[in-house]
Design a protein around this motif. Structure first.
Motif, PDB file in Angstrom:
ATOM      1  N   GLY A  79       1.826   5.039  -0.218  1.00 48.43           N
ATOM      2  CA  GLY A  79       2.310   4.796   0.860  1.00 48.43           C
ATOM      3  C   GLY A  79       2.217   5.356   1.622  1.00 48.43           C
ATOM      4  N   ASP A 102      -2.639   3.130   0.485  1.00 45.12           N
ATOM      5  CA  ASP A 102      -1.867   2.084   0.817  1.00 45.12           C
ATOM      6  C   ASP A 102      -2.318   0.645   0.346  1.00 45.12           C
ATOM      7  OD1 ASP A 102       0.429   2.463   2.910  1.00 45.12           O
ATOM      8  OD2 ASP A 102       0.069   0.961   3.192  1.00 45.12           O
ATOM      9  N   VAL A 103      -1.285   0.055   0.590  1.00 44.43           N
ATOM     10  CA  VAL A 103      -2.066  -1.470   0.819  1.00 44.43           C
ATOM     11  C   VAL A 103      -2.623  -1.986   1.606  1.00 44.43           C
ATOM     12  CG1 VAL A 103      -0.910  -2.601  -1.039  1.00 44.43           C
ATOM     13  CG2 VAL A 103       0.241  -2.489   0.782  1.00 44.43           C
ATOM     14  N   SER A 129      -4.946   0.557  -2.009  1.00 44.15           N
ATOM     15  CA  SER A 129      -4.568  -0.362  -3.625  1.00 44.15           C
ATOM     16  C   SER A 129      -2.647  -0.271  -3.977  1.00 44.15           C
ATOM     17  CB  SER A 129      -5.381   0.730  -5.119  1.00 44.15           C
ATOM     18  OG  SER A 129      -4.162   2.255  -4.977  1.00 44.15           O
ATOM     19  N   ASP A 130      -2.363  -0.896  -5.086  1.00 42.67           N
ATOM     20  CA  ASP A 130      -1.387  -1.294  -4.890  1.00 42.67           C
ATOM     21  C   ASP A 130      -0.749  -0.224  -5.480  1.00 42.67           C
ATOM     22  OD1 ASP A 130       1.306  -1.774  -6.085  1.00 42.67           O
ATOM     23  OD2 ASP A 130       0.313  -3.566  -5.821  1.00 42.67           O
ATOM     24  N   PHE A 131       0.693   1.136  -5.492  1.00 46.04           N
ATOM     25  CA  PHE A 131       1.317   1.954  -6.597  1.00 46.04           C
ATOM     26  C   PHE A 131       1.476   2.135  -7.428  1.00 46.04           C
ATOM     27  CE2 PHE A 131       3.891   2.234  -2.241  1.00 46.04           C
ATOM     28  CZ  PHE A 131       5.235   1.354  -2.757  1.00 46.04           C
TER      29      PHE A 131
HETATM   30  N1  SAH Z   1       5.148   7.205   3.584  1.00 52.46           N
HETATM   31  C1  SAH Z   1       5.149   6.632   5.546  1.00 52.46           C
HETATM   32  C2  SAH Z   1       5.704   4.929   5.532  1.00 52.46           C
HETATM   33  C3  SAH Z   1       6.988   4.182   4.826  1.00 52.46           C
HETATM   34  S1  SAH Z   1       6.889   3.014   4.361  1.00 52.46           S
HETATM   35  C4  SAH Z   1       6.421   7.353   6.302  1.00 52.46           C
HETATM   36  O1  SAH Z   1       7.225   8.153   5.304  1.00 52.46           O
HETATM   37  O2  SAH Z   1       7.248   6.945   7.145  1.00 52.46           O
HETATM   38  C5  SAH Z   1       6.142   2.342   3.501  1.00 52.46           C
HETATM   39  C6  SAH Z   1       4.290   2.244   3.180  1.00 52.46           C
HETATM   40  O3  SAH Z   1       4.398   2.139   1.830  1.00 52.46           O
HETATM   41  C7  SAH Z   1       3.387   1.420   4.057  1.00 52.46           C
HETATM   42  O4  SAH Z   1       2.585   2.199   4.331  1.00 52.46           O
HETATM   43  C8  SAH Z   1       3.244   0.232   2.988  1.00 52.46           C
HETATM   44  O5  SAH Z   1       2.016  -0.003   3.540  1.00 52.46           O
HETATM   45  C9  SAH Z   1       2.983   1.263   1.924  1.00 52.46           C
HETATM   46  N2  SAH Z   1       3.283   0.147   0.749  1.00 52.46           N
HETATM   47  C10 SAH Z   1       4.392  -0.515   0.179  1.00 52.46           C
HETATM   48  N3  SAH Z   1       4.153  -1.360  -0.998  1.00 52.46           N
HETATM   49  C11 SAH Z   1       2.869  -0.742  -1.243  1.00 52.46           C
HETATM   50  C12 SAH Z   1       2.359  -0.790  -2.771  1.00 52.46           C
HETATM   51  N4  SAH Z   1       2.879  -1.571  -3.663  1.00 52.46           N
HETATM   52  N5  SAH Z   1       1.094  -0.316  -3.014  1.00 52.46           N
HETATM   53  C13 SAH Z   1       0.906   1.103  -1.939  1.00 52.46           C
HETATM   54  N6  SAH Z   1       1.312   0.862  -0.987  1.00 52.46           N
HETATM   55  C14 SAH Z   1       2.553   0.285  -0.363  1.00 52.46           C
END
Ligand code: SAH
Ligand code: AVI
Length: 311
Positions: A79, A102-103, A129-131
């Motif tokens: 993310g 990130d997605v 990808s989805d985390f």
């Molecule tokens: N890490 C950054 C962004 C946080 S916002 C910070 O701390 O400011 C949450 C992030 O997670 C977003 O960029 C969103 O696109 C990503 N995200 C949310 N669900 C996700 C998932 N299931 N798989 C991958 N990324 C995801």
């Protein structure tokens, strides 16, 4: 004869949520390109204390955090979004490889390109990808000690039991020698929390409503954003912010061969954002194969950055 519609995985996931008794949409659907940009706007709001507070902690404690991390390592950031927070640690930690995941594909690509340009000594290898799914690290990076950087309290968007499942997955990834730098939002008074998710400029409302625009694109649907309203409240018993989209009128939508009905006032759940105590973070750590080695807090104890060491 009923029309056969073949659905992809995202469409099935979204439709399943919208047909449930308590309707829900996975919070990852906040983040199309516009959603990622709206989140960046949220991080700059006066009311949204987590981002600026965590940045202050990272900036002032970078060298202390670096004590726990081998040089020339590989850092994975699930993310990662704008990839801005890792910059506070890069000089102190000096990893070889950074894998932002990130997605939000285009947003991630742009963020990773910017970072690559600014830090020519760093190999930046973005993964879309989805985390919630296991991440594949290219085999050429296998020899590096692995660490996870998971800031922003994104861990709070999981249900606590799912947070443990996620952390166990991270424990497998980092093995016996690695760890995780984890940003977690802390318990605090209701007003501060309520304001952070109900900002005066209405950016959080736009961010929440944008989910409908995103799922319209995925489903080929026509949910009207002005027929729904942003709702965010703090549930102090469960220690979480609850975010919903409230339907302002009764409506029926035909979507991909399904009929979706909304009652007036019906809520679609879009997000939980759990707030933790340091004891709660230590418990998450011990349930998932880590021990809480250190927590760094700001002076007002609004937010925490924690190092969880493989145990
Ligand atoms: N890490 C950054 C962004 C946080 S916002 C910070 O701390 O400011 C949450 C992030 O997670 C977003 O960029 C969103 O696109 C990503 N995200 C949310 N669900 C996700 C998932 N299931 N798989 C991958 N990324 C995801
Ligand atoms: C990404 N996540 C940690 C944010 C949060 O605070 O739970 C998402 C967010 N939702 C509304 N505002 C910000």
């Amino acid at each position: 004869m009923s029309k056969q519609v073949s659905l992809n995985q995202e469409q099935v996931e979204i439709l399943t949520g919208l047909k449930a008794d308590q309707k829900f949409i996975n919070p990852k659907y906040f983040y199309n390109h516009r959603g990622s940009k709206l989140f960046e706007k949220i991080t700059q709001l006066d009311e949204y204390y987590p981002t600026r507070t965590e940045r202050l902690i990272l900036e002032s404690c970078a060298n202390d955090i670096a004590q726990y991390i081998d040089k020339q390592s590989l850092i994975i950031e699930p993310g990662a979004g704008s990839c801005k927070k890792i910059e506070y640690l890069l000089e102190a930690i000096h990893p070889s490889v950074y894998v932002p995941q990130d997605v939000s594909a285009e947003f991630l690509k742009q963020s990773a390109e910017r970072l690559s340009k600014d830090y020519p000594w760093l190999t930046v290898s973005p993964v879309v990808s989805d985390f919630s799914e296991p991440i594949n690290i290219p085999s050429e990076f296998e020899r590096h000690t692995k660490y996870v950087f998971y800031p922003g309290s994104t861990i709070g968007n999981f249900e606590p039991e799912d947070a443990v499942t996620f952390l166990r997955q991270m424990r497998q990834l980092v093995g016996e020698t690695g760890g995780i730098v984890l940003g977690v939002d802390l318990h605090k008074d209701n007003e501060t929390l309520h304001a952070a998710y109900n900002d005066k400029k209405g950016i959080t409302a736009e961010f929440n409503l944008n989910t409908l625009a995103h799922i319209n694109d995925i489903l080929g649907a026509s949910f009207k954003l002005d027929e729904f309203e942003h709702l965010a409240l703090y549930n102090s018993q469960q220690q979480r912010i609850e975010m919903y989209l409230k339907s302002l009128k009764a409506a029926r939508y035909e979507v991909l061969g399904e009929t979706l009905s909304f009652e007036k006032g019906e809520l679609i759940h879009t997000e939980h954002s759990y707030k933790y105590t340091i004891d709660g973070i230590a418990e998450l750590a011990s349930k998932s194969g880590f021990k809480l080695a250190h927590s760094w807090l700001d002076g007002d104890e609004l937010f925490s950055v924690n190092y969880l060491q493989a145990d």
